[in-house]
Design a protein around this motif. Structure first.
Motif, PDB file in Angstrom:
ATOM      1  N   HIS A   1     -37.437   6.186 -17.743  1.00 63.20           N
ATOM      2  CA  HIS A   1     -36.705   7.192 -16.967  1.00 63.20           C
ATOM      3  C   HIS A   1     -36.987   8.606 -17.479  1.00 63.20           C
ATOM      4  CE1 HIS A   1     -33.727   8.586 -14.146  1.00 63.20           C
ATOM      5  NE2 HIS A   1     -33.095   9.242 -15.113  1.00 63.20           N
ATOM      6  N   GLY A   2     -37.085   8.754 -18.797  1.00 70.52           N
ATOM      7  CA  GLY A   2     -37.382  10.072 -19.345  1.00 70.52           C
ATOM      8  C   GLY A   2     -38.751  10.561 -18.915  1.00 70.52           C
ATOM      9  N   VAL A   3     -39.743   9.692 -18.975  1.00 76.39           N
ATOM     10  CA  VAL A   3     -41.101  10.051 -18.561  1.00 76.39           C
ATOM     11  C   VAL A   3     -41.146  10.304 -17.063  1.00 76.39           C
ATOM     12  CG1 VAL A   3     -43.475   9.195 -18.385  1.00 76.39           C
ATOM     13  CG2 VAL A   3     -42.191   8.867 -20.500  1.00 76.39           C
ATOM     14  N   ARG A   4     -40.408   9.515 -16.290  1.00 79.61           N
ATOM     15  CA  ARG A   4     -40.353   9.729 -14.836  1.00 79.61           C
ATOM     16  C   ARG A   4     -39.802  11.121 -14.518  1.00 79.61           C
ATOM     17  NH1 ARG A   4     -36.366   6.139 -13.481  1.00 79.61           N
ATOM     18  NH2 ARG A   4     -37.770   4.435 -12.913  1.00 79.61           N
ATOM     19  N   THR A   5     -38.749  11.527 -15.209  1.00 77.45           N
ATOM     20  CA  THR A   5     -38.156  12.849 -14.980  1.00 77.45           C
ATOM     21  C   THR A   5     -39.149  13.958 -15.288  1.00 77.45           C
ATOM     22  OG1 THR A   5     -35.968  11.966 -15.558  1.00 77.45           O
ATOM     23  CG2 THR A   5     -36.237  14.362 -15.578  1.00 77.45           C
ATOM     24  N   MET A   6     -39.863  13.828 -16.409  1.00 79.73           N
ATOM     25  CA  MET A   6     -40.867  14.833 -16.774  1.00 79.73           C
ATOM     26  C   MET A   6     -42.000  14.859 -15.751  1.00 79.73           C
ATOM     27  SD  MET A   6     -41.058  14.278 -20.913  1.00 79.73           S
ATOM     28  CE  MET A   6     -42.187  15.657 -21.162  1.00 79.73           C
ATOM     29  N   ALA A   7     -42.355  13.678 -15.213  1.00 76.98           N
ATOM     30  CA  ALA A   7     -43.413  13.603 -14.203  1.00 76.98           C
ATOM     31  C   ALA A   7     -42.995  14.331 -12.929  1.00 76.98           C
ATOM     32  CB  ALA A   7     -43.749  12.143 -13.909  1.00 76.98           C
ATOM     33  N   LEU A   8     -41.740  14.163 -12.526  1.00 79.84           N
ATOM     34  CA  LEU A   8     -41.246  14.872 -11.342  1.00 79.84           C
ATOM     35  C   LEU A   8     -41.244  16.376 -11.584  1.00 79.84           C
ATOM     36  CD1 LEU A   8     -38.262  12.665 -10.106  1.00 79.84           C
ATOM     37  CD2 LEU A   8     -40.343  13.201  -8.840  1.00 79.84           C
ATOM     38  N   GLU A   9     -40.856  16.782 -12.786  1.00 78.88           N
ATOM     39  CA  GLU A   9     -40.843  18.209 -13.120  1.00 78.88           C
ATOM     40  C   GLU A   9     -42.238  18.823 -12.967  1.00 78.88           C
ATOM     41  OE1 GLU A   9     -39.918  21.152 -16.944  1.00 78.88           O
ATOM     42  OE2 GLU A   9     -39.910  18.974 -17.181  1.00 78.88           O
ATOM     43  N   CYS A  10     -43.268  18.047 -13.338  1.00 80.51           N
ATOM     44  CA  CYS A  10     -44.644  18.556 -13.311  1.00 80.51           C
ATOM     45  C   CYS A  10     -45.363  18.258 -12.005  1.00 80.51           C
ATOM     46  CB  CYS A  10     -45.441  17.964 -14.476  1.00 80.51           C
ATOM     47  SG  CYS A  10     -44.799  18.427 -16.091  1.00 80.51           S
ATOM     48  N   GLY A  11     -44.706  17.578 -11.080  1.00 75.69           N
ATOM     49  CA  GLY A  11     -45.333  17.266  -9.797  1.00 75.69           C
ATOM     50  C   GLY A  11     -46.452  16.247  -9.904  1.00 75.69           C
ATOM     51  N   LEU A  12     -46.322  15.304 -10.837  1.00 78.15           N
ATOM     52  CA  LEU A  12     -47.370  14.299 -11.023  1.00 78.15           C
ATOM     53  C   LEU A  12     -47.285  13.223  -9.945  1.00 78.15           C
ATOM     54  CD1 LEU A  12     -47.243  13.760 -14.905  1.00 78.15           C
ATOM     55  CD2 LEU A  12     -48.706  15.304 -13.596  1.00 78.15           C
ATOM     56  N   ARG A  13     -48.435  12.661  -9.588  1.00 79.44           N
ATOM     57  CA  ARG A  13     -48.495  11.597  -8.586  1.00 79.44           C
ATOM     58  C   ARG A  13     -48.590  10.212  -9.232  1.00 79.44           C
ATOM     59  NH1 ARG A  13     -49.424  13.304  -3.506  1.00 79.44           N
ATOM     60  NH2 ARG A  13     -49.793  15.541  -3.237  1.00 79.44           N
ATOM     61  N   GLU A  14     -48.881  10.180 -10.503  1.00 76.43           N
ATOM     62  CA  GLU A  14     -48.977   8.880 -11.181  1.00 76.43           C
ATOM     63  C   GLU A  14     -47.636   8.152 -11.122  1.00 76.43           C
ATOM     64  OE1 GLU A  14     -52.228  11.407 -12.883  1.00 76.43           O
ATOM     65  OE2 GLU A  14     -50.104  11.702 -12.378  1.00 76.43           O
ATOM     66  N   THR A  15     -47.679   6.835 -11.003  1.00 79.97           N
ATOM     67  CA  THR A  15     -46.446   6.049 -11.000  1.00 79.97           C
ATOM     68  C   THR A  15     -46.297   5.201 -12.264  1.00 79.97           C
ATOM     69  OG1 THR A  15     -47.543   4.292  -9.735  1.00 79.97           O
ATOM     70  CG2 THR A  15     -46.313   5.940  -8.487  1.00 79.97           C
ATOM     71  N   SER A  16     -47.397   4.791 -12.872  1.00 74.54           N
ATOM     72  CA  SER A  16     -47.338   4.030 -14.115  1.00 74.54           C
ATOM     73  C   SER A  16     -46.827   4.914 -15.247  1.00 74.54           C
ATOM     74  CB  SER A  16     -48.728   3.493 -14.465  1.00 74.54           C
ATOM     75  OG  SER A  16     -48.855   3.235 -15.848  1.00 74.54           O
ATOM     76  N   THR A  17     -45.939   4.369 -16.084  1.00 72.24           N
ATOM     77  CA  THR A  17     -45.432   5.137 -17.225  1.00 72.24           C
ATOM     78  C   THR A  17     -46.561   5.505 -18.177  1.00 72.24           C
ATOM     79  OG1 THR A  17     -43.302   3.998 -17.053  1.00 72.24           O
ATOM     80  CG2 THR A  17     -43.752   5.162 -19.107  1.00 72.24           C
ATOM     81  N   HIS A  18     -47.490   4.585 -18.409  1.00 68.24           N
ATOM     82  CA  HIS A  18     -48.621   4.873 -19.291  1.00 68.24           C
ATOM     83  C   HIS A  18     -49.480   5.997 -18.715  1.00 68.24           C
ATOM     84  CE1 HIS A  18     -48.109   1.607 -22.192  1.00 68.24           C
ATOM     85  NE2 HIS A  18     -47.754   0.846 -21.182  1.00 68.24           N
ATOM     86  N   ASP A  19     -49.738   5.948 -17.414  1.00 64.51           N
ATOM     87  CA  ASP A  19     -50.539   7.002 -16.784  1.00 64.51           C
ATOM     88  C   ASP A  19     -49.798   8.334 -16.791  1.00 64.51           C
ATOM     89  OD1 ASP A  19     -52.523   5.176 -16.302  1.00 64.51           O
ATOM     90  OD2 ASP A  19     -51.992   4.837 -14.198  1.00 64.51           O
ATOM     91  N   ARG A  20     -48.493   8.288 -16.605  1.00 66.83           N
ATOM     92  CA  ARG A  20     -47.706   9.519 -16.643  1.00 66.83           C
ATOM     93  C   ARG A  20     -47.740  10.139 -18.049  1.00 66.83           C
ATOM     94  NH1 ARG A  20     -42.513   7.176 -13.159  1.00 66.83           N
ATOM     95  NH2 ARG A  20     -43.197   7.949 -11.106  1.00 66.83           N
ATOM     96  N   LEU A  21     -47.635   9.305 -19.071  1.00 65.57           N
ATOM     97  CA  LEU A  21     -47.694   9.806 -20.446  1.00 65.57           C
ATOM     98  C   LEU A  21     -49.039  10.486 -20.718  1.00 65.57           C
ATOM     99  CD1 LEU A  21     -45.948   6.886 -22.370  1.00 65.57           C
ATOM    100  CD2 LEU A  21     -45.246   9.285 -22.421  1.00 65.57           C
ATOM    101  N   ALA A  22     -50.113   9.841 -20.264  1.00 61.72           N
ATOM    102  CA  ALA A  22     -51.445  10.421 -20.459  1.00 61.72           C
ATOM    103  C   ALA A  22     -51.565  11.762 -19.735  1.00 61.72           C
ATOM    104  CB  ALA A  22     -52.516   9.456 -19.965  1.00 61.72           C
ATOM    105  N   ALA A  23     -51.040  11.836 -18.508  1.00 58.67           N
ATOM    106  CA  ALA A  23     -51.112  13.074 -17.730  1.00 58.67           C
ATOM    107  C   ALA A  23     -50.263  14.171 -18.375  1.00 58.67           C
ATOM    108  CB  ALA A  23     -50.646  12.824 -16.299  1.00 58.67           C
ATOM    109  N   LEU A  24     -49.085  13.823 -18.859  1.00 61.78           N
ATOM    110  CA  LEU A  24     -48.220  14.808 -19.521  1.00 61.78           C
ATOM    111  C   LEU A  24     -48.868  15.335 -20.791  1.00 61.78           C
ATOM    112  CD1 LEU A  24     -44.775  13.011 -19.050  1.00 61.78           C
ATOM    113  CD2 LEU A  24     -45.445  15.196 -18.021  1.00 61.78           C
TER     114      LEU A  24
END
Length: 607
Positions: A502-525
């Motif tokens: 959930h924490g990574v998902r929130t940061m992904a929304l803040e940055c406008g990321l399209r990734e859905t996987s938590t691992h991919d979101r972490l890499a993008a962040l």
């Protein structure tokens, strides 16, 4: 009689002669309750291995009594870092009467000097120690080295190439002569793929002449992998893209082809035939038969020592194909192609292994006409139920009209949820943020993500409300930083998995990321500099560890009760070995630190 368990790291990393040296060099000492075994600032003379009793690790800098930062019990080792650094930073105190084996620092340092793997163990981060856990889990058959570490270039075959002006007749003769199933066709627009099936359809169904050129029937949209990728990743790509072969690249140069039959043969385990059975299914009955074998595949992956992230990728792709084929078999042809079926939650993130409740939704094209929509979606929910995906207790399914709508209707819903961020609205936004398309028109899910980004990005108040969810559940650590050990186990989903996801998902929304996987979101962040790369890697490993411990507990529960449909998310700490306890404690401390950073980032202390 010295009783040391050499089956667990770090002692399992020693060879037979080194283990004999350990047995011959140990002494044993008794410590009474509250005795200081090793004090802060004291030179490291011994490495301690607990035979019986319990020992606390205290930080004197935290006050006269010392802040409790660690806890050790039978089989655990402490004091190694004190030997390496020359003196102890912390104080180690017996919490009850304890017996400890003492390894002299000269013996320990000698072992480190002559055994790199043993030495590395004491300098590793979580990411490396979890790999040791996976290696220990391998049980015969294809080992971790042969299974998980095999590269694409170990299994590829030389590409069989022909020119685009080659006639169909010559192409068939080439395949027959070489005993191959496919050809690469060199065309002016780049390489294309041509299979036996393509040639047969061209001759029989399309009425092509044997003298027709193959350039006109070759497929130019190739699925590619790099030669250095893991062979297991090639299998995931085949499953995800519904193909039986991938093209191998070395940089931009095409150097080979990997066939599905090659991969299955390399792995030499009949469990992997599940992917093939799913692809070959032509009816709901045959699809159901293949789907029932998914738990067999899960068990095999765990036994083989496959790292959790790869296992999740494989099973997510397989589940996606099962659901996609079920959609194709059960929905009317004109309508299904102008809608997009979404999977949500852990399935949407590609982080679900065992089948759980249905979490899905449906996007329709804005001008879509579907007269029997209600009846068809209700039937589809029943189909998935029959395939082993139970109905969602929260009713987040396509049979619920609230989770079906045109793109315009979804936009209106998202705007309403953003403007009225109560608990229900925040939950729905979080669920939708993880949506992935599995069937139909995937352009619709891309446009849905556009809408979600447009409506949420930059809305600091909404992000604060959303981020507060990470504080919803406590981290299962005691006040003194040790693992809680309730008899019924700790809830690893609430205490470990949810805060990261959930924490990574929130940061992904803040940055406008399209990734859905938590691992991919972490890499993008990490790439954006929003989180330190080391922290991102460690959080990813912590998530994989939590998922693995949870899965093992669920598999054990189901083995004990074959009729069980709702395995618990609890892990009994007392059932873990010393390495697993150490990893779990370290991973939960990472979660605690991540929650603190999110609290600061989104001002949750004032929210």
């Amino acid at each position: 009689m010295i009783d040391i368990d050499f089956t667990h790291p770090p002692f399992s990393l020693l060879d037979e002669a080194e283990r004999e040296r350990v047995l011959g060099g140990l002494d044993i000492a008794y410590y009474g309750r509250d005795d200081v075994i090793l004090d802060a600032g004291q030179s490291g003379e011994f490495v301690f291995v607990i035979h019986k009793g319990e020992v606390a690790e205290l930080d004197p800098a935290e006050g006269p009594a010392g802040g409790r930062i660690g806890h050790y019990t039978g089989g655990d080792l402490f004091g190694a870092i004190s030997v390496i650094n020359g003196q102890s930073r912390y104080r180690f105190v017996a919490e009850e009467e304890s017996l400890c084996y003492l390894m002299p620092h000269t013996l320990f340092l000698s072992l480190c000097e002559n055994n790199a793997a043993f030495s590395d163990y004491f300098h590793q981060r979580l990411i490396s120690k979890t790999r040791l856990l996976a290696e220990r889990r391998a049980e015969g058959g294809v080992t971790l080295a042969g299974f998980m570490l095999a590269r694409v270039n170990e299994c590829m075959r030389e590409p069989l190439k022909v020119g685009s002006t080659t006639c169909i007749r010559d192409a068939v003769l080439t395949l027959k002569d070489k005993g191959a199933d496919s050809l690469l066709v060199e065309t002016p627009d780049g390489p294309g793929m041509l299979t036996k099936t393509d040639l047969l359809e061209a001759l029989v169904l399309e009425g092509c002449d044997g003298d027709a050129e193959v350039g006109g029937i070759a497929h130019l949209a190739l699925v590619t992998v790099d030669e250095s990728q893991y062979l297991f990743e090639a299998l995931i790509e085949m499953t995800r893209h519904k193909v039986a072969r991938v093209v191998v690249l070395q940089g931009q140069r095409l150097i080979g082809v990997v066939e599905l039959t090659d991969v299955l043969s390399f792995f030499s385990s009949r469990s992997y035939v599940v992917s093939l059975q799913v692809e070959q299914a032509t009816t709901l009955a045959s699809l159901s038969e293949a789907s029932q074998r998914a738990p067999e595949l899960v068990e095999a992956l765990m036994a083989q020592g496959v790292r959790m992230r790869f296992a999740m990728g494989m099973l997510s792709a397989l589940n996606g194909r099962i659901i996609s084929k079920a959609w194709h078999f059960s929905m009317p042809a004109p309508q299904r192609e102008r809608a997009c079926l979404l999977v949500l939650g852990s399935e949407g993130r590609g982080e679900q292994i065992l089948k759980t409740d249905q979490d899905n939704a449906l996007i329709l094209a804005d001008d879509q006409q579907w007269d029997e929509l209600s009846a068809d979606t209700a039937r589809f929910t029943s189909v998935l139920d029959d395939l082993g995906y139970p109905r969602c207790p929260g009713n987040i399914m396509v049979s619920n009209p609230q989770w079906v709508g045109t793109l315009a209707q979804w936009r209106a819903r998202i705007r309403r949820w953003v403007s009225e961020p109560d608990g229900e609205s925040l939950m729905r936004l979080a669920v939708l943020a993880d949506a992935s398309g599995v069937a139909g028109d995937f352009a619709l899910v891309d446009r849905l993500h556009d809408v979600l980004i447009e409506e949420t990005r930059g809305n600091e108040l909404l992000l604060t409300h959303l981020a507060r969810g990470v504080l919803r559940f406590s981290t299962p650590l005691t006040l003194f930083g040790t693992l809680k050990k309730p008899e019924h186990g700790v809830d690893i989903k609430k205490g470990g998995i949810f805060p990261i996801v959930h924490g990574v998902r929130t940061m992904a929304l803040e940055c406008g990321l399209r990734e859905t996987s938590t691992h991919d979101r972490l890499a993008a962040l990490a790439s954006l500099g929003r989180i330190e790369r080391v922290v991102a890697e460690d959080l990813g490993e912590a998530l994989s560890l939590f998922c693995e411990l949870r899965l093992r507990a669920q598999l054990a529960y189901r083995r004990d009760d074959a009729r069980a449909t709702d395995a618990p998310d609890r892990v009994v700490v007392q059932s873990l070995n010393s390495l697993e306890r150490d990893l779990l404690r370290e991973a939960l401390h990472l979660v605690k630190e991540f929650k603190a950073s999110l609290s600061h980032r989104y001002h949750l202390e004032y929210a």
